[in-house]
Design a protein around this motif. Structure first.
Motif, PDB file in Angstrom:
ATOM      1  N   VAL A 168      58.164 -43.596 -19.248  1.00 36.86           N
ATOM      2  CA  VAL A 168      56.781 -43.246 -19.564  1.00 36.86           C
ATOM      3  C   VAL A 168      56.757 -41.909 -20.284  1.00 36.86           C
ATOM      4  O   VAL A 168      57.471 -40.974 -19.900  1.00 36.86           O
ATOM      5  N   SER A 169      55.948 -41.831 -21.335  1.00 35.16           N
ATOM      6  CA  SER A 169      55.637 -40.559 -21.979  1.00 35.16           C
ATOM      7  C   SER A 169      54.183 -40.654 -22.431  1.00 35.16           C
ATOM      8  O   SER A 169      53.889 -41.190 -23.506  1.00 35.16           O
ATOM      9  N   ASN A 170      53.298 -40.167 -21.584  1.00 38.75           N
ATOM     10  CA  ASN A 170      51.863 -40.252 -21.846  1.00 38.75           C
ATOM     11  C   ASN A 170      51.317 -38.908 -22.299  1.00 38.75           C
ATOM     12  O   ASN A 170      51.591 -37.874 -21.691  1.00 38.75           O
ATOM     13  N   ASP A 171      50.531 -38.943 -23.345  1.00 39.40           N
ATOM     14  CA  ASP A 171      49.888 -37.762 -23.916  1.00 39.40           C
ATOM     15  C   ASP A 171      48.425 -37.813 -23.488  1.00 39.40           C
ATOM     16  O   ASP A 171      47.635 -38.580 -24.043  1.00 39.40           O
ATOM     17  N   ASP A 172      48.066 -37.032 -22.463  1.00 40.80           N
ATOM     18  CA  ASP A 172      46.782 -37.177 -21.787  1.00 40.80           C
ATOM     19  C   ASP A 172      45.850 -35.993 -22.011  1.00 40.80           C
ATOM     20  O   ASP A 172      46.290 -34.837 -21.986  1.00 40.80           O
ATOM     21  N   VAL A 173      44.574 -36.299 -22.165  1.00 38.16           N
ATOM     22  CA  VAL A 173      43.511 -35.294 -22.134  1.00 38.16           C
ATOM     23  C   VAL A 173      42.535 -35.709 -21.039  1.00 38.16           C
ATOM     24  O   VAL A 173      42.011 -36.831 -21.049  1.00 38.16           O
ATOM     25  N   VAL A 174      42.296 -34.809 -20.062  1.00 33.68           N
ATOM     26  CA  VAL A 174      41.425 -35.087 -18.922  1.00 33.68           C
ATOM     27  C   VAL A 174      40.257 -34.099 -18.933  1.00 33.68           C
ATOM     28  O   VAL A 174      40.455 -32.890 -19.057  1.00 33.68           O
ATOM     29  N   ARG A 175      39.066 -34.634 -18.786  1.00 39.23           N
ATOM     30  CA  ARG A 175      37.856 -33.809 -18.810  1.00 39.23           C
ATOM     31  C   ARG A 175      37.744 -32.955 -17.540  1.00 39.23           C
ATOM     32  O   ARG A 175      38.261 -33.296 -16.483  1.00 39.23           O
ATOM     33  N   ALA A 176      37.015 -31.868 -17.647  1.00 42.78           N
ATOM     34  CA  ALA A 176      36.807 -30.958 -16.513  1.00 42.78           C
ATOM     35  C   ALA A 176      36.105 -31.672 -15.365  1.00 42.78           C
ATOM     36  O   ALA A 176      35.187 -32.473 -15.576  1.00 42.78           O
ATOM     37  N   GLY A 177      36.565 -31.392 -14.146  1.00 44.46           N
ATOM     38  CA  GLY A 177      35.959 -31.965 -12.960  1.00 44.46           C
ATOM     39  C   GLY A 177      36.381 -33.379 -12.653  1.00 44.46           C
ATOM     40  O   GLY A 177      35.883 -33.994 -11.706  1.00 44.46           O
ATOM     41  N   THR A 178      37.318 -33.924 -13.436  1.00 45.02           N
ATOM     42  CA  THR A 178      37.777 -35.298 -13.246  1.00 45.02           C
ATOM     43  C   THR A 178      39.302 -35.313 -13.151  1.00 45.02           C
ATOM     44  O   THR A 178      39.957 -34.267 -13.208  1.00 45.02           O
ATOM     45  N   GLY A 179      39.847 -36.508 -13.039  1.00 43.68           N
ATOM     46  CA  GLY A 179      41.293 -36.627 -13.006  1.00 43.68           C
ATOM     47  C   GLY A 179      41.747 -37.856 -12.253  1.00 43.68           C
ATOM     48  O   GLY A 179      40.958 -38.743 -11.916  1.00 43.68           O
ATOM     49  N   PHE A 180      43.044 -37.879 -11.993  1.00 46.10           N
ATOM     50  CA  PHE A 180      43.656 -39.011 -11.312  1.00 46.10           C
ATOM     51  C   PHE A 180      43.524 -38.796  -9.803  1.00 46.10           C
ATOM     52  O   PHE A 180      44.112 -37.870  -9.241  1.00 46.10           O
ATOM     53  N   GLU A 181      42.768 -39.666  -9.157  1.00 42.72           N
ATOM     54  CA  GLU A 181      42.611 -39.568  -7.708  1.00 42.72           C
ATOM     55  C   GLU A 181      43.930 -39.938  -7.029  1.00 42.72           C
ATOM     56  O   GLU A 181      44.878 -40.387  -7.675  1.00 42.72           O
TER      57      GLU A 181
END
Length: 260
Positions: A53-66
């Motif tokens: 796996v090589s994931n290029d991720d952008v996550v918004r503020a206040g969110t994410g992977f639970e």
């Protein structure tokens, strides 16, 4: 399961462009995948060497992977902008930021979360609206069912050198100069922050995966690569990379085995 990669006499470079990567966009997450991931499945693109796996991720503020589970995987996270909060079932909790080498060994089983909510670690810190941008990479371990673990180290000063820095490695020859260890004796991850016009050489290895995290480079024998582009090098010969006018940040995996 892995097996040593036998070297062949022919070197080749397979360029994968940023816009050709599968894309996941679900509001709080914008992710580009270098390999098959989730519902994006391509039997011809499941891995390269030991890199699954090589994931290029952008996550918004206040969110994410639970909170979610992993098993028998070495997971390295490299933050480019912003910060990411890691919490896991072994009791580790911390902030991952640019210049911090971080690894989680899933081993016999671990639960963890990754969220863009740094203000929750310190009640005095103000809430922010900044995205976090990071690359997350998974390699298979050389030993299954190990005790889950976590390791991190700030390597900002080393990155200022402009050359390749050993971020994470399980290779015996890196025992004294790696930032963090991984449970895979046939693989090592390097990072470099190249100044404008700066140059360095890729490792000599049977398999090398180069990812341009930002900026632009010229790769010897292949030409120009830009942000999000990758090169899969078979029988690496220490190809030279040279940054463009704005500099570049690159991630490179050296691998001496492949998934069986």
């Amino acid at each position: 399961m892995t097996q040593p990669r036998s070297t062949t006499p022919v070197s080749s470079i397979d360029i994968r462009r940023a816009d050709d990567r599968p894309h996941t966009g679900i509001g709080w997450l914008d992710s580009r995948h270098s390999f098959s991931f989730g519902h994006h499945y391509d039997p011809a693109n499941t891995h390269f060497g030991l890199l699954l796996v090589s994931n290029d991720d952008v996550v918004r503020a206040g969110t994410g992977f639970e909170t979610h589970p992993h098993r028998d995987m070495e997971i390295v996270t490299w933050v480019l902008e912003g910060s990411l909060v890691h919490q896991d079932s072994t009791g580790h909790s911390g902030l991952i930021y640019p210049g911090l080498a971080q690894r989680m060994s899933a081993g016999s089983g671990i639960l963890h979360s990754e969220k863009n909510d740094s203000w929750r670690l310190d009640g005095a810190a103000p809430r922010h609206d900044d995205d976090v941008h990071f690359v997350q990479m998974w390699v298979v371990p050389d030993t299954e069912q190990i005790t889950p673990g976590y390791e991190q180290l700030d390597i900002s000063d080393a990155l200022d050198s402009g050359g390749l820095v050993v971020v994470a490695s399980g290779m015996p020859e890196h025992a004294d100069d790696r930032a963090i260890s991984i449970r895979q004796q046939h693989a090592a991850l390097y990072a470099a922050r190249l100044r404008p016009g700066g140059a360095t050489a890729l490792p000599n290895a049977p398999l090398v995966h180069l990812f341009v995290a930002r900026g632009a480079i010229d790769l010897e024998g292949a030409g120009s690569l830009h942000t999000g582009d990758a090169a899969r090098v078979t029988v690496g010969e220490g190809q030279r990379i040279t940054a463009g006018a704005a500099g570049a940040e690159v991630l490179a995996w050296e691998m001496h085995a492949t998934i069986a």
